[in-house]
Design an enzyme around this catalytic site. Structure first.
Site, PDB file in Angstrom:
ATOM      1  N   ALA A 160     -15.593  21.215   3.431  1.00  0.00           N
ATOM      2  CA  ALA A 160     -15.693  20.514   2.154  1.00  0.00           C
ATOM      3  C   ALA A 160     -16.309  21.402   1.083  1.00  0.00           C
ATOM      4  CB  ALA A 160     -16.522  19.241   2.328  1.00  0.00           C
ATOM      5  N   THR A 183     -16.078  25.003   0.971  1.00  0.00           N
ATOM      6  CA  THR A 183     -15.189  26.093   0.543  1.00  0.00           C
ATOM      7  C   THR A 183     -13.868  25.569   0.016  1.00  0.00           C
ATOM      8  OG1 THR A 183     -14.259  26.314   2.745  1.00  0.00           O
ATOM      9  CG2 THR A 183     -16.197  27.650   2.252  1.00  0.00           C
ATOM     10  N   ARG A 184     -13.409  24.458   0.555  1.00  0.00           N
ATOM     11  CA  ARG A 184     -12.144  23.826   0.192  1.00  0.00           C
ATOM     12  C   ARG A 184     -10.962  24.791   0.290  1.00  0.00           C
ATOM     13  NH1 ARG A 184     -12.841  21.928  -5.235  1.00  0.00           N
ATOM     14  NH2 ARG A 184     -11.008  20.623  -5.034  1.00  0.00           N
ATOM     15  N   LYS A 231      -5.608  29.998   1.613  1.00  0.00           N
ATOM     16  CA  LYS A 231      -4.897  28.990   0.809  1.00  0.00           C
ATOM     17  C   LYS A 231      -5.827  27.792   0.675  1.00  0.00           C
ATOM     18  CE  LYS A 231      -3.447  25.573   3.747  1.00  0.00           C
ATOM     19  NZ  LYS A 231      -3.634  25.938   5.150  1.00  0.00           N
ATOM     20  N   ASP A 264      -5.435  -4.318   6.184  1.00  0.00           N
ATOM     21  CA  ASP A 264      -6.023  -4.227   7.518  1.00  0.00           C
ATOM     22  C   ASP A 264      -7.546  -4.146   7.495  1.00  0.00           C
ATOM     23  OD1 ASP A 264      -6.121  -1.758   6.428  1.00  0.00           O
ATOM     24  OD2 ASP A 264      -4.914  -0.753   7.966  1.00  0.00           O
ATOM     25  N   ASP A 322       0.854  -1.182   0.000  1.00  0.00           N
ATOM     26  CA  ASP A 322       0.000   0.000   0.000  1.00  0.00           C
ATOM     27  C   ASP A 322       0.886   1.226   0.000  1.00  0.00           C
ATOM     28  OD1 ASP A 322      -2.549  -1.007  -0.091  1.00  0.00           O
ATOM     29  OD2 ASP A 322      -2.533  -1.506   2.051  1.00  0.00           O
TER      30      ASP A 322
END
Lengths: 548, 693
Positions: free
Chosen positions: B383, B385-386, B400, B528, B307
């Protein structure tokens, strides 16, 4: 020209010839055993014998075919010999039944141990219809089994390893017959006789009477060597001037002995799609042949005080060099033809010939048997060395697990078990001791040589040992039978087990089975394994004699 | 790799010769207990020695002599030493098992029955499907999954790791192990194993060697060793009639001595110790293998699925570069990026602060920190406005975030976006990185895009070298990631893996494993989550993380208690080491025979054939001392090689031919030479014993 120089030149010419011929012959055999088409005479045979040539067999059915064919061969040959007195062209006395059985087994197992005298023991009818036929088909059986094992390695995840009847027929029609014809013509040109003349009786210089037999010798001689059979037309075998008149025919006969065994590694390489694999096997065979040739020649040249070395039991026209070359080649190939008396060799020379057989006939071994014997050693080596690089051992991407190592170990166990057990029993039996010519270590070597020869299907003898007695005839026949067919059954089972596996791709973690290191290891392991097995016995025979 | 194999096994008991000797002495009684024929029978080679010892004892009693008794004693010693090797190997696991067993004692479980009634029962009475309530300070009574609540759990009893871990219902952190302790909060656990079959039970059985079954290669090797034993048995049995014929019949004791020297006693004696020690080495690295078969398979692995996150990369994207917009210095973007990330506690945010702090002076940082302290409003990432940032009291707003969001913010506030910024954004995205645009808006002016932060998945140091080693071992590495192919390719190239699987779903992973296996390759992977379970079961070596779900642990054939996915690489090494040790000692054992022949055969027959003295190249003093010396060497070499069989032959990743050449030289050629020296030295001592004339 000095003896040494001519001896080395002979060996040089032989090696060059083998190197040149092994490529086209090896490629040809690879083509023969993969060809989709059948030749017309083959088709006729298949139709007559109602063989379905287009189908393939699994290892079980292949084994049954080999064993059934050989069993029928033994019965037919035994009947031919037993009834030769009532068949046309009968000659002299009939064989004892135990000798007849020994002979039948001997020729079917490609051993050609002769408990009888060649020219007087069997009639021309038996020679032609019985022995010569077996000279071809017994060699073809060996070739077929070897090819079946190679298919096991070459194919990925299959169930079948070929069709025995097709392999058998093609071995005879496309490989053995053509070469034997050429060989016979060359031998004829070299002076080997071929006639149907009545025996000539002459008066010798000392005033005695001698009967000189003729016969169709050249044709039989060619297949005798080519099929690594070894059963001579004459009792003196290739020491007889009618079978092997001069140095050239001698060289040609040695060439015929070695040519198929040394070409088969090439066939193997081509069939598995990696010629380097073939070189590795050829390297093993050549190294062992070279070592044994050196030991025997050195011993024969140095053993006697005279300038010509030891000449006892050798033909003056061959001398120690050409005799040793023949001895190393015939014992290393399970041929058993001789051009000199091995019993008369020096302790180390005779011991060398014996050890050459005890290596298990892989230097380079008989037709087919040499290749499968060498591959067994390769699998054993792969197992030990594969562990040493930290992987489940594998050869050509086939892993050597429980089943494979069991079959390999058992196949390698058969011959030593037979030799050790029967030599041990023989030496304490009063009747066997009475058959021995020599006493002390040399006598021990005589008996061991006989059982080693039979168990390895070689057929050469320490001829001082008179083996033509019921006990030895029967036990030697048993050794020939078990040494041949138990091994073949195990090899075919191995082929079946390998063919079912998928080939795993090679990575840099895979142990390469073509590197010089691996070839060195192959040679080392085959010498160490045979050495350890037979050292005590050899110490009481050839070694005790040599160090006396 | 080097850190695995070259790491001295320091923390483990018995690393020094002194402790090992103490262990051997302590386990000596067990070695005698193991003389029981029912036990010895399991190793055919040792069994032959056992029978031989019994026979010599009878012969020594019937016709006693110094020689007969000395041989008898040393033959028995050979069997005892063989047992000792196994006992020492087992002893190491037993100590560990005792600690584990202590955790298992009578736990009281609070079982919640139908209708919510909680009753107290013994842990031994729990069955699959029972719900148990565990309060802080209580021991979890059995393996299971958390179905309600969340708790911190102390798992040091099984992992040795003292930091507590969080276990919560749902998701991939729901599995709990019986014997571990809940520290805070409370949980309800659904029991998934029967008593006696729990993880700890299996672990105890494993480290004690009770559950040990012979592995496929071990069985194959045993078959080969048995065949060799048969050959030597025949060779020695055939020798007697030959000797009788030659006029020098041998005593049975001499023949038995010869037989024992020839059969592969060294490897036969050490074989099971090697297997136990191999498992033990895994346990020492906190890996539990559910079968020896899996350990062996690990040595054969040719494809490794790793992974990306947590194994190859640190798992978090980090800021690696600040690219200023055209016509602006880096100074402004550095300051604004720093400012905008001060309150950002995500790993990405912190990495921006760290990167910016590298170029800012202490004074500048203090000044910036002060600005926020004067009163400000932090804008958190959502989520929708990011982007995140801060509005200072002075009215300056900095942001930023995802390039399209921030650029829209700039445009909405009247700003222009320079072409250079757009180019940088595209370039970073193309290279597989994540671009974050930094912008500021001063009151009364238009907003400005100041530049771009380059966020990158950072590959752990040393990974490239490890993958190169794996390549040298013939192992192909495949990186599994949920990233888009672009990002995946760039990280794959940087880490040096051979291949990658991007946007991987569990189904893709499964398909990849099957494809590799069809090509004849053995696949190893770690996992896992519950959705990893089918792939773990399908792979040849599946390593589940201990933090993973029960389903994953059940499907895997190994569990890593440290939950460290890079350990797969160590596991492969241990698997190889196991096979190499067996192969090396087999070669050594067979090579030894040559010297023993040169000692014994002349000794047996020199009276009959004085010429055979030429074979006595060691110049051993008398026939009896020669034979005894060979027998003593044969016994002592077992003791001498116990440390090697427990530690394993050193394994360095290299090409197989180089490895083979090295091991042949060491164990093949060394195995030929060593006994010549050893037997000679023993002879120098032994020849002074009575009865050696």
């Amino acid at each position: 020209m000095s003896d040494t120089l001519s001896g080395l030149l002979t060996i040089g010419v032989l090696v060059v010839a083998l190197v040149v011929v092994h490529v086209p012959l090896g490629n040809w055999m690879a083509k023969v055993f993969t060809d989709e088409r059948h030749w017309r005479p083959e088709r006729v045979f298949y139709r007559l014998s109602r063989v379905d040539a287009s189908s393939e067999q699994g290892w079980r059915s292949y084994s049954v075919a080999v064993l059934a064919f050989s069993a029928v061969s033994i019965v037919v040959l035994f009947l031919l010999i037993a009834l030769q007195g009532v068949l046309p062209l009968a000659r002299g006395a009939a064989m004892h039944l135990d000798t007849a059985l020994n002979t039948a087994v001997s020729f079917v197992t490609n051993t050609n141990w002769q408990s009888y005298a060649g020219e007087s023991g069997v009639s021309p009818v038996v020679q032609t219809l019985g022995l010569t036929v077996q000279n071809f088909v017994s060699a073809a059986v060996g070739l077929s089994v070897a090819v079946a094992l190679v298919r096991g390695l070459a194919r990925s995840g299959g169930a079948t390893i070929g069709n025995f009847w097709v392999d058998l027929v093609r071995s005879v029609v496309r490989v053995l017959l053509p070469i034997a014809v050429v060989g016979a013509v060359l031998l004829l040109l070299g002076g080997v006789i071929s006639n149907l003349a009545e025996p000539t009786t002459i008066t010798t210089v000392s005033g005695g009477q001698q009967v000189i037999q003729g016969g169709l010798v050249a044709s039989q001689e060619a297949i005798k060597e080519l099929g690594t059979n070894g059963g001579g037309y004459f009792n003196a075998n290739s020491a007889h001037p009618f079978e092997n008149p001069n140095a050239l025919t001698n060289l040609l006969e040695i060439f015929l002995i070695l040519v198929i065994p040394f070409s088969l590694p090439r066939t193997y390489g081509v069939l598995v799609g990696d010629r380097r694999q073939g070189f590795a096997v050829a390297g093993l065979m050549a190294a062992l042949w070279g070592i044994m040739l050196t030991v025997i020649t050195w011993s024969e040249v140095h053993s006697a005080a005279g300038p010509l070395g030891s000449l006892e039991g050798k033909e003056v026209r061959f001398g120690p060099w050409a005799s040793s070359l023949f001895a190393a080649s015939t014992t290393g190939t399970s041929t058993g033809a001789v051009n000199s008396l091995h019993e008369s060799y020096s302790a180390l020379g005779g011991g060398g010939a014996l050890f050459s057989m005890l290596l298990g006939e892989i230097s380079p071994g008989g037709v087919g048997t040499g290749l499968y014997g060498a591959l067994l050693i390769a699998i054993l080596t792969v197992f030990i060395s594969g562990l040493m690089v930290g992987r489940t051992p594998e050869i050509l991407g086939k892993s050597i697990g429980r089943r494979e190592i069991t079959l390999t170990a058992l196949a390698l166990l058969v011959m030593p078990a037979l030799v050790l057990v029967f030599t041990g029993i023989g030496l304490v039996l009063p009747n066997v001791r009475a058959q021995m010519l020599a006493s002390g270590p040399h006598g021990l070597t005589e008996v061991m040589y006989a059982y080693a020869s039979a168990s390895n299907n070689n057929g050469s003898a320490f001829a001082g040992f008179s083996a033509d007695a019921p006990y030895t005839n029967l036990t030697l026949a048993l050794c020939m039978l078990l040494g041949r067919f138990v091994t073949i059954a195990l090899v075919l089972a191995l082929a079946g087990s390998l063919v079912a596996q998928r080939r795993r791709p090679a990575t840099s973690g895979t142990l390469p089975t073509h590197s010089p290191t691996f070839v060195g290891l192959l040679v080392g392991i085959s010498l160490v394994v045979s050495g350890l097995t037979f050292f005590p016995a050899l110490a009481l025979g050839p070694l005790a004699e040599a160090l006396a | 790799m080097t850190q695995t194999t070259d790491r001295p096994a320091a923390p483990t008991p018995g690393s020094s010769t002194a402790t090992l000797l103490r262990q051997m002495l302590a386990t000596l009684p067990q070695a005698f207990v193991k003389l029981d024929p029912r036990h010895v029978w399991r190793s055919p080679v040792v069994f032959v020695v056992w029978v031989g010892s019994l026979l010599t004892t009878v012969f020594a009693v019937v016709s006693p002599s110094w020689f007969a008794w000395l041989i008898t004693i040393w033959l028995w010693a050979t069997v005892v030493f063989a047992n000792l090797a196994e006992a020492v190997a087992e002893g190491r696991g037993k100590a560990q098992a005792a600690t584990l067993r202590a955790t298992r004692t009578d736990t009281i479980a609070h079982r919640r029955g139908a209708g919510g009634v909680v009753e107290e029962v013994s842990a031994a009475d729990l069955t699959i499907g029972d719900l148990v309530v565990v309060h802080p300070g209580e021991v979890i009574p059995g393996d299971g999954d958390v179905v309600e609540g969340m708790a911190t759990v102390d798992e040091s009893a099984i992992t040795g790791e003292s930091a507590p871990v969080i276990r919560e219902s749902g998701g991939d952190r729901c599995a709990v192990t019986g014997g571990t302790t809940v520290l805070s909060d409370g949980i309800v656990v659904k029991v998934t194993t029967r008593p006696g079959e729990s993880f700890i039970d299996r672990m105890i059985a494993l480290v004690e060697g009770a559950a040990r079954q012979k592995t496929p290669n071990e069985i194959a090797l045993t078959i080969l060793l048995t065949t060799l034993t048969i050959i030597f048995l025949l060779a020695v049995m055939a020798l007697q009639p030959l000797a009788i014929y030659s006029g020098s019949a041998q005593t049975p004791i001499v023949l038995i001595a010869l037989l024992v020297c020839l059969i592969p006693t060294t490897i036969g004696a050490l074989l099971s110790a090697i297997g136990i020690a191999g498992m033990d080495r895994l346990v020492q690295r906190n890996v539990l293998a559910m079968s020896g078969r899996a350990v062996e398979a690990a040595g054969d692995v040719s494809t490794l699925l790793l992974d990306k996150t947590g194994t190859i990369t640190f798992g978090n994207r980090r800021a690696t570069q600040l690219l200023a917009a055209p016509d602006l210095g880096t100074e402004e973007i550095t300051r604004v990026a720093y400012l905008s990330s001060l309150a950002d506690e995500t790993p990405e945010g912190r990495s921006i602060v760290e990167l910016a702090a590298l170029t800012l002076t202490d004074g500048e940082r203090a000044e910036l920190d002060e600005k926020t302290e004067q009163g400000c409003e932090f804008v958190a990432f959502t989520a929708q406005t990011r982007m995140s940032g801060v509005d200072l009291a002075s009215g300056l707003a900095v942001r930023k975030g995802a390039s399209d969001s921030v650029l829209r913010w700039v445009r909405d506030n009247g700003g222009q976006v320079p072409q250079g910024v757009l180019t940088d954004v595209d370039a970073i995205a193309t290279s597989g990185g994540t671009p974050l645009v930094v912008a500021s808006h001063e009151p009364g002016r238009t907003a400005r895009a100041l530049g771009v932060v380059h966020l990158k998945d950072v590959v752990k140091p040393g990974m490239k070298e490890r993958f190169a080693q794996l390549r040298a071992m013939g192992i192909k590495t495949v990186m599994i990631t949920g990233d888009n192919p672009l990002t995946a390719r760039s990280i794959a190239a940087e880490a040096g893996v051979d291949d990658y699987l991007a946007e991987a779903t569990p189904e893709d992973k499964m398909a990849l494993i099957k494809k590799e296996q069809e090509g004849g390759r053995l696949v190893a992977m770690t996992g896992d989550g519950t959705n990893d379970a089918p792939a773990l079961a399908q792979s040849d070596v599946g390593v589940a993380m201990n933090t993973g779900t029960s389903a994953a642990k059940e499907a895997a054939n190994m569990v890593d208690l440290d939950s460290d996915p890079t350990k797969l690489i160590d596991i492969v090494s241990i698997g190889k080491q196991l096979l190499i040790t067996r192969g090396a000692l087999t070669t050594f054992s067979i090579a030894n025979d040559i010297a023993k022949y040169f000692a014994i055969i002349p000794a047996m027959f020199v009276v009959l054939f004085p010429g055979l003295d030429a074979l006595n190249i060691m110049g051993l003093s008398t026939p009896t001392s020669a034979i005894l010396s060979a027998v003593i060497f044969n016994a002592l070499i077992i003791i001498a090689l116990i440390p090697l069989s427990l530690r394993g032959v050193r394994y360095r990743p290299s090409s197989s031919t180089a490895l083979l050449r090295r091991n042949i030289l060491l164990y093949g050629v060394g195995g030929i030479i060593a006994p010549f020296i050893g037997i000679k030295l023993i002879d120098l001592l032994v020849s002074h014993l009575p009865g050696m004339m």
